[in-house]
Write a protein that holds these residues in place. Structure first.
Motif, PDB file in Angstrom:
ATOM      1  N   ILE A   3       0.961  -1.199  -0.083  1.00 19.93           N
ATOM      2  CA  ILE A   3       0.129  -0.014  -0.046  1.00 19.93           C
ATOM      3  C   ILE A   3       0.882   1.426   0.024  1.00 19.93           C
ATOM      4  N   MET A   4       0.623   2.230  -0.820  1.00 20.60           N
ATOM      5  CA  MET A   4       1.374   3.453  -1.021  1.00 20.60           C
ATOM      6  C   MET A   4       0.846   4.455   0.158  1.00 20.60           C
ATOM      7  N   SER A   5       1.917   5.065   0.269  1.00 17.99           N
ATOM      8  CA  SER A   5       1.765   6.224   1.366  1.00 17.99           C
ATOM      9  C   SER A   5       2.070   7.767   0.869  1.00 17.99           C
ATOM     10  N   LEU A   6       1.187   8.611   0.677  1.00 21.08           N
ATOM     11  CA  LEU A   6       1.397   9.878  -0.175  1.00 21.08           C
ATOM     12  C   LEU A   6       0.999  10.787   0.732  1.00 21.08           C
ATOM     13  N   ALA A 104       7.884  10.793  -5.587  1.00 16.97           N
ATOM     14  CA  ALA A 104       8.959  10.939  -4.834  1.00 16.97           C
ATOM     15  C   ALA A 104       9.063  12.439  -4.127  1.00 16.97           C
ATOM     16  N   GLU A 105       8.685  13.317  -4.979  1.00 18.66           N
ATOM     17  CA  GLU A 105       8.432  14.842  -4.311  1.00 18.66           C
ATOM     18  C   GLU A 105       7.007  14.930  -3.176  1.00 18.66           C
ATOM     19  N   PHE A 106       6.518  13.817  -3.328  1.00 24.83           N
ATOM     20  CA  PHE A 106       5.318  13.699  -2.101  1.00 24.83           C
ATOM     21  C   PHE A 106       5.679  12.862  -1.287  1.00 24.83           C
ATOM     22  N   PRO A 109       9.830   8.102  -2.077  1.00 28.78           N
ATOM     23  CA  PRO A 109      10.778   7.945  -3.113  1.00 28.78           C
ATOM     24  C   PRO A 109      10.887   6.654  -3.692  1.00 28.78           C
ATOM     25  N   GLU A 110      10.483   5.817  -3.323  1.00 33.04           N
ATOM     26  CA  GLU A 110      10.577   4.579  -4.063  1.00 33.04           C
ATOM     27  C   GLU A 110       9.508   4.314  -5.323  1.00 33.04           C
ATOM     28  N   ARG A 111       8.657   5.380  -5.503  1.00 34.40           N
ATOM     29  CA  ARG A 111       7.771   5.671  -6.740  1.00 34.40           C
ATOM     30  C   ARG A 111       8.423   6.755  -7.632  1.00 34.40           C
ATOM     31  N   ALA A 112       9.652   7.087  -7.447  1.00 38.00           N
ATOM     32  CA  ALA A 112      10.284   8.037  -8.155  1.00 38.00           C
ATOM     33  C   ALA A 112       9.897   8.081  -9.823  1.00 38.00           C
ATOM     34  N   GLY A 113       9.404   9.062 -10.395  1.00 36.75           N
ATOM     35  CA  GLY A 113       9.266   8.761 -11.943  1.00 36.75           C
ATOM     36  C   GLY A 113       7.994   9.367 -12.263  1.00 36.75           C
ATOM     37  N   GLY A 142       5.056   1.577  -9.509  1.00 40.67           N
ATOM     38  CA  GLY A 142       4.544   0.774  -8.488  1.00 40.67           C
ATOM     39  C   GLY A 142       2.997   0.682  -8.445  1.00 40.67           C
ATOM     40  N   ALA A 143       2.342   1.302  -9.730  1.00 36.25           N
ATOM     41  CA  ALA A 143       0.845   1.403  -9.793  1.00 36.25           C
ATOM     42  C   ALA A 143       0.301   0.105  -9.963  1.00 36.25           C
ATOM     43  N   GLY A 144      -0.812  -0.210  -9.492  1.00 37.47           N
ATOM     44  CA  GLY A 144      -1.452  -1.589  -9.642  1.00 37.47           C
ATOM     45  C   GLY A 144      -2.203  -1.717 -11.091  1.00 37.47           C
TER      46      GLY A 144
END
Length: 386
Positions: A3-6, A104-106, A109-113, A142-144
Motif C-alpha cells: 500500500i502506498m503512502s502519499l 518522490a516529491e510527495f 521515494p520508491e515511486r520516483a518517476g 508501482g501502480a496496480g
C-alpha cells in the motif's frame, strides 16, 4: 502490492489505516470563508437561462466547478489528463494543468518517476485558494492494475489519490492517498475535512485537510458517488449508485447507516443553502428527489430528462439546474413549486454543471468536448436586467 503512502512533501509518511481518531474526535478547526457577494438581480426562480458562449479546445470535461472568487475548473480525466482553469468574467482559459506528478516529491521515494492521474471531480477550499481534485487512478512506477468502472481487476487495482492545486501558482502542491477509483469529493462547511467516494472500495475516505492525510475509510455499498456534509461538520449523506441506496455517515466515529432504498442509480446530491433540504438525482430512474436532511425522508419527487446526472443549486436556493446526459439538455427547476421552468439544449453528453456566483452564470460540462455557459439574469418575459 504494498500500500502506498502519499503526503505533502516534507510531512510525515502514513499508510492506510494508520491514522486514528484525534483525541477530541474531531479535525482541527479552520476559519470558514464568507459567502461570495452576488451581483444584484431577481430571485433565480424568476429568471431564465440565455446561452452566452460555448468553450471548446483540447478538453473532455467530466466535471466543472466554480470557486467563490471567480475561477472555474474543468477536469478532463484520462482522455486529456488535464485540469483547465478559466476566468469567470472573461471566460478565457488561464491555465492548463497536467495530471503528471513525481511521487518522490510527495513523500514516496520508491515511486520516483512520472505518474499520471485522471482528474474526475473537484472542490474548492472555502477561501478559493486551493482546489482538491480526485484522480480516478494513478499510472506509473508501482501502480496496480488498470482501473475500470466495473472494478474487474479487484484488489489488484492500486489506491489512488486526491491532488491539491495551488491557485496562486497553478501547480499541484499536495497528494493525499485515498482508496481505489475515487470519484466525487465534498468538503465540510468549515473546510477542515474532505469526503471522497471510493468507487471500487464501496467506501468513503475521510480526509483531514490540515494534515493532508486520510483519517479513516467508512464502508457503505456498491459504487458510492455523490455526497454532502451537513453544517455540524460531522454528518454526511452518501449515494451508493449501484446499490440503489442512500447512507447517513458519521465522519467522526466511522459509522454508516442505510436510510433510504432509492430508485435506480442514485448519483448526485446537493444541499439547499440552509441545509434543511437535499436533492438527489436518480440517473437510472429519470427522477429528482427532495429529501429532509434531518430524517432522510423523501418530501417531493419530479421527473427529469433522460439520465439526470450532476446538478447545481443557485445561491438563493430557489433554482436547481440538472443535466440530462442522454437528452443533451439542462432542466431548471423551481424549488418552491418543484416544477420544471425551463429546458435548454447543450452539447453532447452533459455531465457536469456549476453555478458561478460572481457573474450569475451556469456552466455545463459536455463530456464530448465542450463547455456551455449560460447567463441566468434574463427576466422570464425575455427582457434583460439593466
Amino acid at each position: 502490492m504494498a500500500i502506498m503512502s502519499l503526503v505533502l512533501a516534507g510531512g510525515a509518511v502514513t499508510g492506510l489505516g494508520a491514522a486514528m481518531l484525534r483525541p477530541d474526535g474531531a479535525a482541527p478547526a479552520a476559519p470558514a470563508a464568507s459567502a461570495p457577494t452576488l451581483p444584484p438581480g431577481d430571485p433565480s426562480n424568476t429568471t431564465r437561462l440565455v446561452h452566452h458562449e460555448r468553450i471548446t479546445g483540447d478538453i473532455s470535461p467530466k466535471s466543472v466547478v466554480a470557486s467563490p472568487s471567480g475561477t472555474v475548473i474543468a477536469n478532463n480525466m484520462m482522455y486529456n489528463h488535464t485540469s483547465t482553469l478559466y476566468d469567470a468574467s472573461s471566460l478565457e482559459l488561464t491555465a492548463t494543468v497536467a495530471d503528471t506528478v513525481d511521487l518522490a516529491e510527495f513523500g514516496h521515494p520508491e515511486r520516483a518517476g512520472e505518474t499520471t492521474g485522471a482528474p474526475v471531480e473537484a472542490v474548492f477550499s472555502p477561501d478559493g485558494k486551493h482546489a482538491y481534485v480526485s484522480q480516478y487512478s494513478l499510472k506509473g512506477p508501482g501502480a496496480g492494475e488498470t482501473a475500470t468502472d466495473d472494478c474487474a481487476a479487484g484488489d489488484a487495482i492500486g489506491n489512488s489519490a486526491v491532488y491539491r492545486l495551488d491557485l496562486t501558482t497553478n501547480e499541484w502542491d499536495q497528494v493525499i492517498e485515498v482508496g481505489r477509483v475515487p470519484k466525487f469529493i465534498s468538503l465540510s462547511p468549515d473546510g477542515t475535512v474532505a469526503l471522497v467516494s471510493n468507487w471500487c472500495d464501496s467506501s468513503v475516505s475521510v480526509v483531514d485537510l490540515a494534515e493532508g492525510e486520510e483519517l479513516r475509510q467508512i464502508p457503505v455499498d456498491s459504487a458510492p458517488r455523490g455526497s454532502v456534509v451537513l453544517p455540524d461538520n460531522r454528518t454526511a449523506y452518501v449515494a451508493a449508485m449501484y446499490a440503489d441506496e442512500l447512507y447517513r455517515v458519521d465522519l467522526v466515529n466511522g459509522q454508516s447507516e442505510l436510510v433510504l432504498e432509492t430508485g435506480r442509480k442514485p448519483r448526485h446530491l446537493v444541499l439547499s443553502p440552509d441545509a434543511s433540504r437535499m436533492y438527489l438525482t436518480e440517473s437510472g430512474a429519470d427522477r429528482l428527489l427532495e429529501l429532509d436532511t434531518a430524517t432522510g425522508e423523501v418530501l417531493r419527487e419530479v421527473e427529469t430528462g433522460r439520465e439526470p446526472r450532476s446538478m447545481a443549486i443557485s445561491p438563493d436556493g430557489l433554482a436547481l439546474y440538472v443535466v440530462n446526459y442522454y437528452a443533451n439538455t439542462v432542466t431548471k427547476f423551481d424549488t418552491e413549486t418543484f416544477e420544471a421552468i425551463q429546458t435548454v439544449e447543450v452539447g453532447q453528453n452533459p455531465i457536469g454543471i456549476t453555478y458561478e456566483p460572481t457573474e450569475r452564470r451556469v456552466w455545463v460540462a459536455n463530456y464530448a468536448g465542450s463547455i456551455d455557459v449560460f447567463d441566468d439574469t434574463a427576466a422570464r418575459d425575455g427582457t434583460m436586467e439593466p
